[in-house]
Scaffold this motif. Structure first.
Motif, mmCIF file in Angstrom:
data_model
loop_
_atom_site.group_PDB
_atom_site.id
_atom_site.type_symbol
_atom_site.label_atom_id
_atom_site.label_comp_id
_atom_site.label_asym_id
_atom_site.label_seq_id
_atom_site.Cartn_x
_atom_site.Cartn_y
_atom_site.Cartn_z
ATOM 1 N N ASP A 162 -24.125 2.726 -24.303
ATOM 2 C CA ASP A 162 -23.442 1.862 -25.276
ATOM 3 C C ASP A 162 -22.168 1.282 -24.675
ATOM 4 O O ASP A 162 -21.859 0.094 -24.834
ATOM 5 C CB ASP A 162 -23.098 2.659 -26.545
ATOM 6 C CG ASP A 162 -24.314 2.927 -27.425
ATOM 7 O OD1 ASP A 162 -25.359 2.270 -27.212
ATOM 8 O OD2 ASP A 162 -24.217 3.792 -28.316
ATOM 9 N N GLY A 163 -21.412 2.115 -23.968
ATOM 10 C CA GLY A 163 -20.205 1.624 -23.306
ATOM 11 C C GLY A 163 -20.526 0.640 -22.207
ATOM 12 O O GLY A 163 -19.794 -0.345 -21.998
ATOM 13 N N ASP A 200 -23.079 -1.402 -22.194
ATOM 14 C CA ASP A 200 -23.384 -2.662 -22.887
ATOM 15 C C ASP A 200 -22.114 -3.463 -23.169
ATOM 16 O O ASP A 200 -22.071 -4.683 -22.985
ATOM 17 C CB ASP A 200 -24.091 -2.383 -24.217
ATOM 18 C CG ASP A 200 -25.503 -1.864 -24.045
ATOM 19 O OD1 ASP A 200 -26.087 -2.077 -22.969
ATOM 20 O OD2 ASP A 200 -26.020 -1.258 -25.003
ATOM 21 N N GLU A 201 -21.075 -2.771 -23.615
ATOM 22 C CA GLU A 201 -19.829 -3.465 -23.957
ATOM 23 C C GLU A 201 -19.185 -4.071 -22.713
ATOM 24 O O GLU A 201 -18.653 -5.189 -22.757
ATOM 25 C CB GLU A 201 -18.881 -2.485 -24.644
ATOM 26 C CG GLU A 201 -19.383 -2.028 -26.014
ATOM 27 C CD GLU A 201 -18.535 -0.933 -26.615
ATOM 28 O OE1 GLU A 201 -17.522 -0.538 -25.968
ATOM 29 O OE2 GLU A 201 -18.861 -0.465 -27.723
ATOM 30 N N ARG A 202 -19.231 -3.344 -21.600
ATOM 31 C CA ARG A 202 -18.688 -3.882 -20.348
ATOM 32 C C ARG A 202 -19.477 -5.109 -19.897
ATOM 33 O O ARG A 202 -18.900 -6.097 -19.424
ATOM 34 C CB ARG A 202 -18.729 -2.803 -19.259
ATOM 35 C CG ARG A 202 -17.827 -1.601 -19.510
ATOM 36 C CD ARG A 202 -16.397 -1.886 -19.090
ATOM 37 N NE ARG A 202 -16.262 -2.063 -17.652
ATOM 38 C CZ ARG A 202 -15.933 -1.080 -16.806
ATOM 39 N NH1 ARG A 202 -15.717 0.147 -17.257
ATOM 40 N NH2 ARG A 202 -15.791 -1.329 -15.513
ATOM 41 N N ALA A 239 -21.234 -7.190 -21.815
ATOM 42 C CA ALA A 239 -20.942 -8.298 -22.724
ATOM 43 C C ALA A 239 -19.573 -8.903 -22.434
ATOM 44 O O ALA A 239 -19.405 -10.132 -22.453
ATOM 45 C CB ALA A 239 -21.017 -7.817 -24.170
ATOM 46 N N ALA A 240 -18.586 -8.070 -22.144
ATOM 47 C CA ALA A 240 -17.248 -8.573 -21.845
ATOM 48 C C ALA A 240 -17.218 -9.404 -20.574
ATOM 49 O O ALA A 240 -16.372 -10.296 -20.430
ATOM 50 C CB ALA A 240 -16.269 -7.394 -21.728
ATOM 51 N N ARG A 280 -27.452 -2.285 -29.476
ATOM 52 C CA ARG A 280 -26.950 -2.434 -30.852
ATOM 53 C C ARG A 280 -26.957 -3.910 -31.251
ATOM 54 O O ARG A 280 -26.536 -4.771 -30.475
ATOM 55 C CB ARG A 280 -25.538 -1.876 -30.952
ATOM 56 C CG ARG A 280 -25.475 -0.348 -30.844
ATOM 57 C CD ARG A 280 -24.055 0.120 -30.693
ATOM 58 N NE ARG A 280 -23.501 -0.297 -29.408
ATOM 59 C CZ ARG A 280 -22.207 -0.280 -29.109
ATOM 60 N NH1 ARG A 280 -21.327 0.110 -30.005
ATOM 61 N NH2 ARG A 280 -21.803 -0.656 -27.920
ATOM 62 N N LEU A 307 -24.012 -6.626 -30.603
ATOM 63 C CA LEU A 307 -23.711 -7.197 -29.287
ATOM 64 C C LEU A 307 -24.656 -8.332 -28.907
ATOM 65 O O LEU A 307 -24.377 -9.071 -27.956
ATOM 66 C CB LEU A 307 -23.784 -6.111 -28.213
ATOM 67 C CG LEU A 307 -22.604 -5.145 -28.148
ATOM 68 C CD1 LEU A 307 -22.849 -4.094 -27.074
ATOM 69 C CD2 LEU A 307 -21.308 -5.885 -27.883
ATOM 70 N N VAL A 359 -23.232 -11.886 -28.752
ATOM 71 C CA VAL A 359 -22.244 -12.004 -27.675
ATOM 72 C C VAL A 359 -22.955 -12.241 -26.349
ATOM 73 O O VAL A 359 -22.544 -13.085 -25.544
ATOM 74 C CB VAL A 359 -21.369 -10.737 -27.603
ATOM 75 C CG1 VAL A 359 -20.323 -10.873 -26.502
ATOM 76 C CG2 VAL A 359 -20.702 -10.483 -28.944
#
Length: 335
Positions: free
Chosen positions: A276-277, A279-281, A283-284, A298, A301, A304
């Motif tokens: 999950d973390g 994925d956030e990296r 997307a950023a 999720r 995201l 994004v």
């Protein structure tokens, strides 16, 4: 060449070899329709699509429905046939070369510099559980004139490799993609899913992409994977490939830039939270995960990572207002 959607690309590669031709769409265990639905549209010139209204239509590159179908995960209709562009080959072999680097930074300096390799096939492999070393493997088709003297292929350059001297030959030669009998070609044309296997042998496959120009983000992701507390270290190695062109569809993958993937045992503690973390990296950094190999992203995201998501949803609603074509993934992500 026009083929049914269920035709295996590796079987097509073997059937076309005696004519000195190969599909441009790759090979291996993928079917032609599966490759289209998963986003691999290179070399696909047209397709026949059966829609939710029961009508079939022929779509060509540039048509919005064509572009949405390439990478559309089967949600725009049933692909019945695919028209593939072919390329000429003189032999059944690639010449493979490898180069070793101390770490990811050294490799990317080489891979993006003025002397960067230009071969059509290139993939890097990074150690996650060792010293962080990297190996870059590149390959290009071998013309007949460049076959080693005395090589058996000089007598039958387009014979299937099974009739020659094994899968690997002296001089760094290996078969073209899809020609090795019962072999699955790793990389963009290998089989895969978000999770596979069962019980203690279950694995999770993670595949993402970051845009060209964000090499520092790629290095950051690799460093995160190799951190001594990272659950991804159980994968031991990560794979990186470079994409030189972006797909036109709203769900296209990977886009122009870099593709990163690894396979990790599903039972590693903390893996879900770690991914999950990750994925956030991704997307950023302006990147995205490969939906055809996803089982856990999720929904928040998704827009994004895929900024043209609303265009896909609108087109799909017009084509299939009753959602006749749906899947577990489409329900989970609201596609």
């Amino acid at each position: 060449m026009v083929c049914e959607a269920g035709a295996e690309l590796g079987a097509l590669a073997r059937a076309l070899l005696p004519y000195g031709l190969q599909p441009r769409t790759g090979a291996g265990g993928w079917t032609a329709g599966g490759a289209v639905a998963s986003g691999y549209g290179t070399g696909v010139e047209a397709l026949e699509l059966l829609g939710a209204d029961g009508e079939s239509r022929t779509l060509r590159r540039g048509d919005p429905v064509f572009e949405a179908t390439v990478g559309g995960l089967g949600l725009t209709g049933v692909v019945l046939s695919v028209t593939l562009a072919l390329r000429p080959v003189e032999t059944a072999f690639l010449r493979e070369r490898t180069a070793r680097f101390r770490d990811a930074d050294a490799l990317l300096v080489h891979w993006t510099g003025p002397g960067a390799p230009r071969e059509p096939y290139a993939r890097a492999r990074f150690e996650l559980a060792g010293r962080g070393r990297a190996v870059l493997t590149t390959a290009a088709p071998v013309p007949y004139a460049e076959l080693p003297r005395g090589h058996r292929a000089r007598r039958a350059p387009l014979a299937p490799p099974s009739l020659l001297s094994g899968l690997r030959s002296p001089g760094g030669l290996r078969p073209l993609p899809g020609l090795a009998p019962r072999a699955r070609v790793a990389g963009p044309y290998g089989s895969g899913a978000g999770a596979y296997g069962s019980g203690a042998g279950a694995f999770v496959r993670y595949r993402c992409a970051v845009p060209e120009g964000r090499e520092e983000a790629l290095c950051g992701l690799l460093a995160l994977l190799a951190h001594r507390r990272s659950p991804a270290r159980a994968a031991r190695h990560a794979r990186v490939e470079r994409a030189h062109a972006a797909g036109a569809g709203p769900l296209a993958f990977p886009g122009r830039g870099w593709s990163l993937g690894f396979d990790v045992p599903a039972g590693v503690p903390g893996l879900g939270r770690f991914l999950d973390g990750l994925d956030e990296r991704v997307a950023a950094a302006g990147g995205r995960v490969h939906l055809a190999e996803d089982a856990r992203l999720r929904p928040a995201l998704l827009p994004v990572m895929y900024p043209r998501l609303d265009a896909f949803r609108g087109l799909r609603a017009a084509l299939d207002p009753r959602s006749a074509f749906r899947s577990d993934l489409s329900r989970r992500l609201g596609l």
